[in-house]
Design an enzyme around this catalytic site. Structure first.
Site, PDB file in Angstrom:
ATOM      1  N   SER B  61      36.350  11.504  -5.363  1.00 13.80           N
ATOM      2  CA  SER B  61      35.501  10.831  -4.368  1.00 13.80           C
ATOM      3  C   SER B  61      35.649   9.319  -4.350  1.00 13.80           C
ATOM      4  CB  SER B  61      34.034  11.176  -4.605  1.00 13.80           C
ATOM      5  OG  SER B  61      33.803  12.525  -4.272  1.00 13.80           O
ATOM      6  N   LYS B  64      36.948   7.823  -1.293  1.00 12.71           N
ATOM      7  CA  LYS B  64      36.086   7.568  -0.134  1.00 12.71           C
ATOM      8  C   LYS B  64      35.921   6.075   0.127  1.00 12.71           C
ATOM      9  CE  LYS B  64      33.602  11.891  -1.002  1.00 12.71           C
ATOM     10  NZ  LYS B  64      32.402  12.527  -1.597  1.00 12.71           N
ATOM     11  N   TYR B 188      41.486  15.812   3.705  1.00  7.09           N
ATOM     12  CA  TYR B 188      40.442  15.418   2.751  1.00  7.09           C
ATOM     13  C   TYR B 188      40.781  15.852   1.317  1.00  7.09           C
ATOM     14  CZ  TYR B 188      35.820  15.269   0.563  1.00  7.09           C
ATOM     15  OH  TYR B 188      34.765  15.027  -0.291  1.00  7.09           O
ATOM     16  N   TYR B 236      25.694   9.319  -5.421  1.00  2.00           N
ATOM     17  CA  TYR B 236      24.922  10.445  -4.893  1.00  2.00           C
ATOM     18  C   TYR B 236      23.441  10.243  -5.184  1.00  2.00           C
ATOM     19  CZ  TYR B 236      29.698  12.099  -5.103  1.00  2.00           C
ATOM     20  OH  TYR B 236      31.045  12.194  -4.996  1.00  2.00           O
ATOM     21  N   VAL B 254      34.303  13.144  -9.019  1.00  2.31           N
ATOM     22  CA  VAL B 254      34.065  14.332  -9.826  1.00  2.31           C
ATOM     23  C   VAL B 254      35.181  14.542 -10.854  1.00  2.31           C
ATOM     24  CG1 VAL B 254      35.205  16.059  -8.389  1.00  2.31           C
ATOM     25  CG2 VAL B 254      33.096  16.652  -9.547  1.00  2.31           C
TER      26      VAL B 254
END
Lengths: 301, 301, 301, 301
Positions: B61, B64, B188, B236, B254
């Protein structure tokens, strides 16, 4: 600085979309939405201001910042057994997460969390003792003994406090309230009714600057943590937006005030009674964005 | 600095509670949880490191952040029609808010939001063009052309991408997907499979420092905004906690990596595969907290 | 019939898993979970019973059926402006949907809905008038003037009514409460504390049979509607399960009682204090299922 | 009976508020909302009808009743490991509860639940085998071999099935899907595209009457259970309302059809393409309410 503030105040005076004044507290509903004040206090206490910066207004949820500082001083990290440190993703007065998360509010700046903080500070004391402690704290931070509580506003809020009582009673049902709900909510509505001018609020915010010259009421480690919570949770479900647009930690109140901290540099207060859809001052947010951009203030680079 | 990093690496080597390696991606489940690496890159590119900082891992992630920078460059503020800027108050892969909020993900760092960003970058191009653009961006930021995608990890993620496909199809149903879900999710899972060492990641993060000497790939205004989003949404539903404990913007993956920015001062990368309950690296978070405290780095005072 | 009841009572006497007695109301927590009673009243009033059918217990939420009948008589369809007619999909005391659905509870059989019904019946009257009206209704239905309220249970519930007060205050905040929360909740806890034996309850339920011979307290059209609501909402978030297993409308109470209607044929009451995870009597549900199957009673074919 | 049906059809022909035809499936959006048909089949197969009862329409979600009957026949109670038996309190296509309840849909009549049922029936077979089994079942129930699938509707639904694919992929992520989502959803959209006239549907529903003379395709115990599920869950988040107003178990489809069972007495079908806010036929609901009242049919007294 003064020129920038004057320019912002002039722009705000003619802004067509001023948001809507909070209507659920009768005393606040009467406020003239044309008003706008802005003030910047340097660590030393020197203040620049423009607009209606000398008009007193109800600080409402901005009181949650001072109460959190007091709670951390009294209880230290024990306070975190009763309230979390995460943004909620929901409205300021939501009861939903309380049910899903066992009566532990998400953070000290949503209503439920602030009520838990007030309840924790109360312990076995009387509301007036706690309110006196809060006023002493704010007066010391602002170096101004004239700051007080507007009893008419407090009374008005008490009469329409059903939702806050619901939050308190729900926490009581989940084992997260130590005092009778009436006592805790009575204290809570009075803390929200503290009245300050924009200039006073800017001066009071200096305790979060963390540099010599500013009043030192809490340790640097705690200053950082309070600022962090203001950044992630200070504007309810528009906290991300405020961080994105302004780049500084801040806390808004439904009275139209916002307290913003440029760490090490300045404490900023702004006031305009009209609110946006998230319950934050419409022009206040805009004005602080312009100020931060004009000064190049941002914690993010 | 070096002494501090060595000390942290030593402490982490013997930490008993190392969290749990992500189990839902088979290739990641194989990783040895004993590993730990940390690296600090100064704006100039000078790097201090300790532990397994030369071992490549899957950035997941953290990609991102780079994709958001690319999207802002390609689409500007138009990207915000497709994704919000608020913390979610929910898990990284939640589909709940998507239903309640008309298919607009809360922010670009939850899975749904990142999928919307990838979909927006794709436009009518092929996935390999977008992935090449991503690699060029990361290579330029890190000043290192050797960075690439681990195809085995990508393939492994593709096979277990049901939940991400569900998010994409749900957005398609709400009119917030432009490409076939298979194409967007294919892109992705490959962006998540970019592989870097801790040192490379620390070097790549310098594009967010906003000072001379660091690679300047986006404007200062955008740097501030990306950092703001990392602060409020980068971990998160533990973003508030990270802001509170570390006081710096960061983005976790992750795979156990975290990229952290001390604006103007340094880019920090840390890696340890075991995750805590919120899906963030257990030891990584702890190590960065120790580093920030040791160096006195915080944006909050 | 008698043989079947005796057999069921014998089976229940030795059932190993008896559920858990409600613990949040101190007076109820004292009840011996070994008890079990069952009774079947024919329209004429003739009763078959077995087990502890002569032991009085607290009817708790079963009172909501009688109160709904009274509200329909007093207000007609106007009551539906204040409460819905849909199953909730949530626990009996959830506050979540109240927030999402503007303070209108889902149905009259979840706590919030029942509080709204009580509040509507109160109008400007005193609680004791309403409670007298409720007792008169139940006494007429059961043709038994000895039925009364257990004041010790009412007092015990009042002391732990935080969650119900929260529901009432929340509805007040949303404009769906006419009386002070204390007055409405005071009435509500007393209605829950009505005490009846299983035999009395079976006899009282005959007003829902809709055939000659049974006491006719409400019209056939209303009988059908009350039975419909019992079918879809009478067992909280296990209403679907009860309809599936038993096939008859019923209403459970946290005191361990269940009132079940076999339209035109019989009124059934069962009591066993241990509750299952959904707050319904564990053995009571099982016993009614056996009885319905044994008699071939089902509204579904 | 015939006079009553004629009268209802006449009233419906001039009803001003006809609801809105489902727009998200292009083939259905073309249907003329002026149409209305009603039919009542006695156990023997004798049919009374009025209006456009001979016009074929897409049964859509009414197919879920037949598929549930097939699933119970094939898997027995094992099907309940994959889907619940409770009303959802949410819209028919909600994904929210799936996330909160570990991928187990609430009941077989919401979309997610029906997809799980279809997936369970598929096992390792081809979609065409399952669809043939469904057609055989419906043809046997209706005693009419001409009933078939409208391929144009199936194709139209397939093209806009994003949300159903999202539900399937989400269940796959939670371990509650056995076949590839494309296969299960391919089957699902075809089962929804079964085309019947109102008369055919009324005849097909007789298998749920549970009395001699009607086709006996499932046991009486299962008939009761299917009817119970139709009562509590057959009209999505308006199931309580349908039970309250009509008092009979029923299942609606987004094509505007409703199948209603008066146990032991008659199978009723009604069709009018305009839907109300909950996705159920606006006039269909009204017409069935009038019919049930006119005939005195209700399971509740």
């Amino acid at each position: 600085m003064q020129a920038l503030l004057d320019q912002i105040a002039a722009e705000m005076a003619t802004a067509p979309d001023r948001g809507r004044v909070a209507s659920y507290i009768p005393e606040l509903a009467k406020i003239d939405p044309q008003q706008f004040g802005i003030a910047v206090a340097l660590p030393s206490g020197e203040v620049y201001s423009a607009g209606d910066a000398a008009t007193p207004f109800s600080i409402q949820s901005i009181s949650k910042v001072f109460m959190l500082a007091i709670a951390l001083g009294r209880l230290g990290d024990q306070i975190w057994a009763r309230v979390g440190r995460e943004p909620s993703g929901l409205a300021f007065n939501s009861i939903l997460q309380l049910e899903q998360e066992n009566g532990i509010p998400r953070n000290p700046f949503v209503n439920a969390g602030a009520i838990a903080v007030t309840d924790a500070i109360l312990q076995n004391r009387q509301p007036r003792e706690v309110l006196a402690e809060l006023l002493r704290f704010i007066q010391a931070a602002a170096e101004d003994d004239s700051i007080t509580i507007n009893q008419a506003v407090a009374k008005s809020e008490q009469a329409t406090a059903h939702r806050n009582i619901a939050l308190a009673e729900f926490m009581a049902a989940m084992g997260n309230l130590r005092n009778p709900a009436a006592l805790t909510i009575g204290t809570y509505v009075h803390q929200c009714a503290v009245e300050m001018t924009t200039t006073q609020l800017a001066r009071a915010g200096r305790f979060l600057l963390g540099v010599p010259g500013a009043p030192r009421l809490v340790s640097l480690a705690r200053i950082r943590r309070i600022n962090a919570l203001m950044m992630t949770c200070g504007h309810y479900d528009a906290s991300g937006e405020f961080a994105y647009r302004v780049g500084l930690p801040g806390k808004s109140g439904v009275g139209g005030g916002i307290l913003v901290v440029a760490p090490g540099k300045a404490s900023i207060a702004v006031w305009s009674p009209g609110l946006n859809a998230n319950g934050n001052s419409q022009l206040g947010t805009l004005a602080v964005e312009k100020l931060a951009r004009g000064m190049g203030w941002s914690v993010f680079g």
